[in-house]
Structure formats: C-alpha cells, structure tokens
Design a protein around this motif. Structure first.
Motif, mmCIF file in Angstrom:
data_model
loop_
_atom_site.group_PDB
_atom_site.id
_atom_site.type_symbol
_atom_site.label_atom_id
_atom_site.label_comp_id
_atom_site.label_asym_id
_atom_site.label_seq_id
_atom_site.Cartn_x
_atom_site.Cartn_y
_atom_site.Cartn_z
ATOM 1 N N ARG A 103 0.826 -1.213 0.000
ATOM 2 C CA ARG A 103 0.000 0.000 0.000
ATOM 3 C C ARG A 103 0.856 1.256 0.000
ATOM 4 N N ARG A 104 1.898 1.247 0.814
ATOM 5 C CA ARG A 104 2.774 2.412 0.917
ATOM 6 C C ARG A 104 3.431 2.710 -0.434
ATOM 7 N N THR A 105 3.881 1.678 -1.129
ATOM 8 C CA THR A 105 4.537 1.861 -2.418
ATOM 9 C C THR A 105 3.557 2.365 -3.469
ATOM 10 N N LEU A 106 2.350 1.817 -3.474
ATOM 11 C CA LEU A 106 1.359 2.258 -4.458
ATOM 12 C C LEU A 106 0.885 3.683 -4.211
ATOM 13 N N SER A 107 1.093 4.196 -3.012
ATOM 14 C CA SER A 107 0.697 5.566 -2.678
ATOM 15 C C SER A 107 1.842 6.556 -2.818
ATOM 16 N N ASP A 108 3.034 6.081 -3.069
ATOM 17 C CA ASP A 108 4.234 6.917 -3.101
ATOM 18 C C ASP A 108 4.380 7.614 -4.459
ATOM 19 N N SER A 109 4.269 8.930 -4.462
ATOM 20 C CA SER A 109 4.368 9.714 -5.694
ATOM 21 C C SER A 109 5.698 9.510 -6.397
#
Length: 77
Positions: free
Chosen positions: A36-42
């Motif tokens: 989730r963190r990676t998919l949210s990282d601009s």
C-alpha cells in the motif's frame, strides 16, 4: 493490470487512479503495508511508471511468487 498500465503510458494521474483500486489486493498478507505504501508513493509512481505494480510486489516481498506457480496445473503448490 500491468499490461493495462502500459496503455495509459506515463500519465501519473492515470497510474495513480489504477493503483488506488489495487491497494487491498494483499490485505491480510505479510507485506501488505509495504504494498500500500509503495502504491501511494508519488516518487515511486514517477520513477516506475507502468511498472509500479511489479515494483510494489517486490517491495512487499512477493517478487519470487512465480517459483510457486505450476503453469501446467493452474494451482499454487
């Protein structure tokens, strides 16, 4: 989904819109938070582009999942 992301090209807004719907894919599994963190990282989206799902999969620790797949049997084993 990675093939679909290739069709949207380098449009970061489109990539982010697709990724938003993929957040829950690994819910309850080890590495879900990293996913989730990676998919949210601009920055990750900008750097990886259409390869973001593979990158997030690797960050979640699932990059070697193919070794469990038996293509002849269509089952994990």
């Amino acid at each position: 989904m990675t093939e679909y992301l290739k069709t949207v090209g380098s449009d970061q807004r489109a990539v982010r819109a697709v990724c938003r719907h993929m957040h829950g894919l690994l819910t309850g599994l080890a590495g879900a938070k990293a996913w989730r963190r990676t998919l949210s990282d601009s920055a990750a989206i900008e750097h990886e582009g259409s390869n973001i799902l593979n990158y997030a999969y690797a960050k979640a620790g699932w990059s070697d999942i193919e070794r469990y797949w038996d293509a002849d049997d269509d089952n994990f084993g």
